[in-house]
Write a protein that holds these residues in place. Structure first.
Motif, PDB file in Angstrom:
ATOM      1  N   ARG A  11      -5.746   4.465   0.981  1.00  0.00           N
ATOM      2  CA  ARG A  11      -5.888   3.017   0.839  1.00  0.00           C
ATOM      3  C   ARG A  11      -6.736   2.736  -0.391  1.00  0.00           C
ATOM      4  O   ARG A  11      -7.865   3.217  -0.511  1.00  0.00           O
ATOM      5  N   HIS A  22      -5.471  -4.653  -1.131  1.00  0.00           N
ATOM      6  CA  HIS A  22      -5.493  -3.220  -0.862  1.00  0.00           C
ATOM      7  C   HIS A  22      -4.057  -2.731  -0.704  1.00  0.00           C
ATOM      8  O   HIS A  22      -3.203  -3.430  -0.147  1.00  0.00           O
ATOM      9  N   LYS A  23      -3.805  -1.539  -1.200  1.00  0.00           N
ATOM     10  CA  LYS A  23      -2.472  -0.946  -1.187  1.00  0.00           C
ATOM     11  C   LYS A  23      -2.547   0.471  -0.649  1.00  0.00           C
ATOM     12  O   LYS A  23      -3.454   1.236  -0.988  1.00  0.00           O
ATOM     13  N   SER A  24      -1.568   0.822   0.214  1.00  0.00           N
ATOM     14  CA  SER A  24      -1.462   2.178   0.752  1.00  0.00           C
ATOM     15  C   SER A  24      -0.034   2.661   0.530  1.00  0.00           C
ATOM     16  O   SER A  24       0.923   2.081   1.069  1.00  0.00           O
ATOM     17  N   LEU A  41       2.201  -0.311   1.763  1.00  0.00           N
ATOM     18  CA  LEU A  41       1.643  -1.352   2.606  1.00  0.00           C
ATOM     19  C   LEU A  41       0.647  -2.159   1.790  1.00  0.00           C
ATOM     20  O   LEU A  41      -0.198  -1.590   1.093  1.00  0.00           O
ATOM     21  N   GLU A  43      -2.266  -5.239   1.856  1.00  0.00           N
ATOM     22  CA  GLU A  43      -3.178  -6.091   2.623  1.00  0.00           C
ATOM     23  C   GLU A  43      -3.651  -7.210   1.702  1.00  0.00           C
ATOM     24  O   GLU A  43      -4.402  -6.972   0.762  1.00  0.00           O
ATOM     25  N   GLN A  44      -3.158  -8.419   1.969  1.00  0.00           N
ATOM     26  CA  GLN A  44      -3.501  -9.588   1.165  1.00  0.00           C
ATOM     27  C   GLN A  44      -4.658 -10.315   1.848  1.00  0.00           C
ATOM     28  O   GLN A  44      -4.571 -10.656   3.030  1.00  0.00           O
ATOM     29  N   ASP A  65       1.707  -8.198  10.129  1.00  0.00           N
ATOM     30  CA  ASP A  65       0.480  -8.728  10.723  1.00  0.00           C
ATOM     31  C   ASP A  65       0.002  -9.936   9.921  1.00  0.00           C
ATOM     32  O   ASP A  65       0.222 -10.015   8.708  1.00  0.00           O
ATOM     33  N   SER A  94      -1.480 -16.498   1.970  1.00  0.00           N
ATOM     34  CA  SER A  94      -1.940 -15.929   3.229  1.00  0.00           C
ATOM     35  C   SER A  94      -2.771 -16.922   4.018  1.00  0.00           C
ATOM     36  O   SER A  94      -3.454 -17.789   3.458  1.00  0.00           O
ATOM     37  N   THR A 100      -0.540  -8.756   6.186  1.00  0.00           N
ATOM     38  CA  THR A 100      -0.216  -7.346   5.955  1.00  0.00           C
ATOM     39  C   THR A 100       1.297  -7.181   5.961  1.00  0.00           C
ATOM     40  O   THR A 100       1.972  -7.673   6.870  1.00  0.00           O
ATOM     41  N   TYR A 101       1.821  -6.508   4.932  1.00  0.00           N
ATOM     42  CA  TYR A 101       3.266  -6.341   4.853  1.00  0.00           C
ATOM     43  C   TYR A 101       3.626  -5.061   4.111  1.00  0.00           C
ATOM     44  O   TYR A 101       2.836  -4.510   3.337  1.00  0.00           O
ATOM     45  N   CYS A 251       2.869  -5.338  -6.178  1.00  0.00           N
ATOM     46  CA  CYS A 251       3.608  -6.368  -5.458  1.00  0.00           C
ATOM     47  C   CYS A 251       4.906  -6.726  -6.129  1.00  0.00           C
ATOM     48  O   CYS A 251       5.739  -7.314  -5.553  1.00  0.00           O
TER      49      CYS A 251
END
Length: 251
Positions: A11, A22-24, A41, A43-44, A65, A94, A100-101, A251
């Motif tokens: 992450r 954050h990016k995974s 993945l 996380e915005q 989420d 958001s 989360t996507y 993104c």
């Protein structure tokens, strides 16, 4: 052979238009300009606007989420969005819980073209954008009480083979997915429960990529049941196949 997502992922914080997301990376299969499936993945943070933009490759996004305003529509988990190459979409704002996507592409591309300042980088050609209704993922009790396989069309199969389908399987159940023939490949994403793949147990948000020349994917539910989304892509339009693929931002 299907390609499986990594069991673990690093992450990392990334700068997106001056804001830290954050990016995974969950699946990273090289940078081949014709075949390099990848899944990451995102996380915005809460109450952040991701500007209207496009990409050079076909992609799905699966919102798992949080909640958001996507263009003129309110969305939450689970929602599927498909954007063809060079198709602008957004803005994505958001909600107070953040968002989360997963972003899923059959060909590597992390270059985000913001609109309108990158309009000169656009290529004239077919534009494609599709979204599903929001369908909550099954909870533990719902899966435990599941006794038969069911399927729900999230995006009906289109003329260019784009489709999305949600499958729910009872513990120990198995089911054959969509025929990928003629498509740009498929991602199967675990959204609840667990899926057996060879000697692996895949849990949310693990995924599997299936090529168009492979047979339909066989899903096997582990103990506790399984819910999985099949995301089937279109082939890249000929006009876009030789476009540059320069990696830049997320993104």
């Amino acid at each position: 052979m299907p390609i499986y997502s990594q069991a673990t992922a690093l992450r990392m914080p990334i700068d997106v238009d001056g804001v830290i997301f954050h990016k995974s990376d969950l699946m990273e299969h090289g940078h081949n300009p014709y075949f390099s499936p990848n899944v990451f993945l995102v996380e915005q943070p809460p109450n952040i606007k991701l500007r209207t933009h496009c990409h050079r490759q076909n992609q799905f996004q699966l919102f798992i989420d949080g909640d958001a305003q996507f263009g003129r529509h309110a969305i939450g988990a689970l929602t599927v969005h498909y954007a063809g190459a060079y198709t602008g979409y957004g803005p994505l704002i958001s909600g107070p819980r953040g968002l989360t996507y997963l972003t899923l592409r059959p060909i590597f591309d992390t270059d985000k073209l913001n609109m309108p300042e990158n309009i000169a980088d656009m290529i004239r050609g077919p534009k494609r954008q599709l979204s599903s209704a929001t369908i909550p993922a099954a909870d533990v009790d719902t899966l435990a009480n599941c006794t038969e396989v069911s399927s729900l069309e999230l995006i009906a199969r289109q003329h260019d083979h784009v489709a999305a389908c949600l499958y729910t399987l009872p513990a120990g159940g198995q089911h054959c997915g969509l025929d990928p023939s003629g498509s740009g490949g498929q991602f199967y994403v675990v959204v609840a429960g667990a899926m057996m793949c060879d000697d692996r147990v895949l849990r949310r948000p693990a995924s599997v990529f299936v090529r168009a020349d492979e047979p339909p994917f066989e899903m096997y539910a582990a103990e506790g049941g399984l819910q999985v989304v099949c995301l089937q892509l279109a082939l890249t339009q000929e006009v876009y196949r030789h476009s540059s693929n320069r990696p830049h931002a997320l993104c």
